[in-house]
Design a protein around this motif. Structure first.
Motif, PDB file in Angstrom:
ATOM      1  N   LYS A   1       0.835  -1.205   0.000  1.00 31.90           N
ATOM      2  CA  LYS A   1       0.000   0.000   0.000  1.00 31.90           C
ATOM      3  C   LYS A   1       0.867   1.251   0.000  1.00 31.90           C
ATOM      4  N   ALA A   2       1.888   1.267   0.850  1.00 28.40           N
ATOM      5  CA  ALA A   2       2.801   2.413   0.895  1.00 28.40           C
ATOM      6  C   ALA A   2       3.600   2.522  -0.406  1.00 28.40           C
ATOM      7  N   ALA A   3       3.965   1.388  -0.994  1.00 25.81           N
ATOM      8  CA  ALA A   3       4.696   1.399  -2.263  1.00 25.81           C
ATOM      9  C   ALA A   3       3.840   1.995  -3.375  1.00 25.81           C
ATOM     10  N   ALA A   4       2.572   1.662  -3.396  1.00 28.58           N
ATOM     11  CA  ALA A   4       1.668   2.222  -4.413  1.00 28.58           C
ATOM     12  C   ALA A   4       1.634   3.742  -4.292  1.00 28.58           C
ATOM     13  N   GLU A   5       1.546   4.243  -3.076  1.00 31.32           N
ATOM     14  CA  GLU A   5       1.562   5.688  -2.860  1.00 31.32           C
ATOM     15  C   GLU A   5       2.910   6.278  -3.275  1.00 31.32           C
ATOM     16  N   HIS A   6       3.993   5.598  -2.925  1.00 30.09           N
ATOM     17  CA  HIS A   6       5.351   6.061  -3.244  1.00 30.09           C
ATOM     18  C   HIS A   6       5.546   6.202  -4.755  1.00 30.09           C
ATOM     19  N   PHE A   7       5.061   5.233  -5.522  1.00 27.37           N
ATOM     20  CA  PHE A   7       5.240   5.243  -6.974  1.00 27.37           C
ATOM     21  C   PHE A   7       4.149   6.001  -7.710  1.00 27.37           C
ATOM     22  N   GLY A   8       3.113   6.411  -6.999  1.00 28.05           N
ATOM     23  CA  GLY A   8       2.005   7.098  -7.662  1.00 28.05           C
ATOM     24  C   GLY A   8       1.207   6.164  -8.551  1.00 28.05           C
ATOM     25  N   ARG A   9       1.146   4.914  -8.156  1.00 23.77           N
ATOM     26  CA  ARG A   9       0.398   3.898  -8.900  1.00 23.77           C
ATOM     27  C   ARG A   9      -0.793   3.447  -8.081  1.00 23.77           C
ATOM     28  N   SER A  10      -1.731   2.813  -8.744  1.00 20.36           N
ATOM     29  CA  SER A  10      -2.901   2.313  -8.031  1.00 20.36           C
ATOM     30  C   SER A  10      -2.517   1.068  -7.227  1.00 20.36           C
ATOM     31  N   TRP A  11      -3.233   0.874  -6.131  1.00 25.94           N
ATOM     32  CA  TRP A  11      -3.034  -0.308  -5.293  1.00 25.94           C
ATOM     33  C   TRP A  11      -3.244  -1.568  -6.107  1.00 25.94           C
ATOM     34  N   THR A  12      -4.234  -1.587  -6.992  1.00 29.29           N
ATOM     35  CA  THR A  12      -4.536  -2.790  -7.770  1.00 29.29           C
ATOM     36  C   THR A  12      -3.392  -3.152  -8.712  1.00 29.29           C
ATOM     37  N   SER A  13      -2.629  -2.170  -9.140  1.00 28.94           N
ATOM     38  CA  SER A  13      -1.472  -2.441  -9.996  1.00 28.94           C
ATOM     39  C   SER A  13      -0.330  -3.061  -9.185  1.00 28.94           C
ATOM     40  N   VAL A  14      -0.003  -2.448  -8.070  1.00 28.53           N
ATOM     41  CA  VAL A  14       1.147  -2.870  -7.270  1.00 28.53           C
ATOM     42  C   VAL A  14       0.891  -4.196  -6.551  1.00 28.53           C
ATOM     43  N   ARG A  15      -0.331  -4.484  -6.184  1.00 22.08           N
ATOM     44  CA  ARG A  15      -0.607  -5.714  -5.422  1.00 22.08           C
ATOM     45  C   ARG A  15      -0.299  -6.975  -6.222  1.00 22.08           C
ATOM     46  N   ASP A  16      -0.244  -6.881  -7.550  1.00 18.97           N
ATOM     47  CA  ASP A  16       0.051  -8.035  -8.391  1.00 18.97           C
ATOM     48  C   ASP A  16       1.548  -8.281  -8.581  1.00 18.97           C
ATOM     49  N   TRP A  17       2.387  -7.325  -8.229  1.00 23.97           N
ATOM     50  CA  TRP A  17       3.814  -7.448  -8.476  1.00 23.97           C
ATOM     51  C   TRP A  17       4.466  -8.636  -7.775  1.00 23.97           C
ATOM     52  N   PRO A  18       4.110  -8.958  -6.525  1.00 21.90           N
ATOM     53  CA  PRO A  18       4.759 -10.122  -5.897  1.00 21.90           C
ATOM     54  C   PRO A  18       4.521 -11.416  -6.671  1.00 21.90           C
ATOM     55  N   ALA A  19       3.326 -11.624  -7.150  1.00 23.60           N
ATOM     56  CA  ALA A  19       3.030 -12.848  -7.899  1.00 23.60           C
ATOM     57  C   ALA A  19       3.552 -12.779  -9.331  1.00 23.60           C
ATOM     58  N   ARG A  20       3.359 -11.651  -9.972  1.00 20.81           N
ATOM     59  CA  ARG A  20       3.732 -11.524 -11.383  1.00 20.81           C
ATOM     60  C   ARG A  20       5.235 -11.426 -11.590  1.00 20.81           C
ATOM     61  N   TYR A  21       5.926 -10.675 -10.723  1.00 24.69           N
ATOM     62  CA  TYR A  21       7.352 -10.412 -10.926  1.00 24.69           C
ATOM     63  C   TYR A  21       8.239 -10.988  -9.826  1.00 24.69           C
ATOM     64  N   ASN A  22       7.678 -11.784  -8.929  1.00 23.79           N
ATOM     65  CA  ASN A  22       8.445 -12.408  -7.859  1.00 23.79           C
ATOM     66  C   ASN A  22       9.181 -11.363  -7.018  1.00 23.79           C
ATOM     67  N   ALA A  23       8.458 -10.325  -6.599  1.00 20.15           N
ATOM     68  CA  ALA A  23       9.061  -9.252  -5.800  1.00 20.15           C
ATOM     69  C   ALA A  23       9.635  -9.823  -4.508  1.00 20.15           C
ATOM     70  N   ARG A  24      10.763  -9.256  -4.092  1.00 21.61           N
ATOM     71  CA  ARG A  24      11.461  -9.751  -2.903  1.00 21.61           C
ATOM     72  C   ARG A  24      10.649  -9.443  -1.645  1.00 21.61           C
ATOM     73  N   ARG A  25      10.236 -10.513  -0.979  1.00 22.44           N
ATOM     74  CA  ARG A  25       9.495 -10.401   0.276  1.00 22.44           C
ATOM     75  C   ARG A  25      10.494 -10.474   1.421  1.00 22.44           C
ATOM     76  N   LEU A  26      10.341  -9.588   2.376  1.00 26.92           N
ATOM     77  CA  LEU A  26      11.259  -9.547   3.500  1.00 26.92           C
ATOM     78  C   LEU A  26      10.691 -10.337   4.659  1.00 26.92           C
ATOM     79  N   THR A  27      11.578 -10.962   5.409  1.00 23.91           N
ATOM     80  CA  THR A  27      11.172 -11.679   6.606  1.00 23.91           C
ATOM     81  C   THR A  27      10.849 -10.650   7.677  1.00 23.91           C
ATOM     82  N   THR A  28       9.686 -10.776   8.245  1.00 25.21           N
ATOM     83  CA  THR A  28       9.273  -9.823   9.266  1.00 25.21           C
ATOM     84  C   THR A  28       8.881 -10.572  10.522  1.00 25.21           C
ATOM     85  N   PRO A  29       9.086  -9.962  11.660  1.00 28.00           N
ATOM     86  CA  PRO A  29       8.672 -10.636  12.895  1.00 28.00           C
ATOM     87  C   PRO A  29       7.158 -10.772  12.942  1.00 28.00           C
TER      88      PRO A  29
END
Length: 86
Positions: A11-39
């Motif tokens: 959500k914050a990335a979508a705001e950062h890039f000025g893109r819609s949430w619906t566009s950015v939410r597909d990036w992890p599946a479509r482009y294998n975006a790097r997911r960080l390990t979080t507590p």
């Protein structure tokens, strides 16, 4: 040399890039975006991704270029750019 990961939610990335949430939410599946390990926080479903990797995906899409398939290939792409610029 790999940059330090910069955690960000989609959500914050979508705001950062000025893109819609619906566009950015597909990036992890479509482009294998790097997911960080979080507590794990009790009851929290927040997932963080690497802003540097997402930025590379955004740049490729903006230029109309094919997005490299893995985060490692995107790391190599950024490294080549740094070597060329030096």
């Amino acid at each position: 040399m790999r940059e330090y990961a910069q955690p960000i939610t989609l959500k914050a990335a979508a705001e950062h890039f000025g893109r819609s949430w619906t566009s950015v939410r597909d990036w992890p599946a479509r482009y294998n975006a790097r997911r960080l390990t979080t507590p794990q926080v009790l009851g929290s479903r927040r997932v963080y991704y690497d802003l540097v990797d997402l930025s590379t995906i955004d740049a490729h899409l903006h230029m109309g270029k094919r997005v490299p398939k893995t985060p490692e290939l995107r790391d190599e792409y950024r490294e080549r750019l740094r070597a060329t610029a030096a």
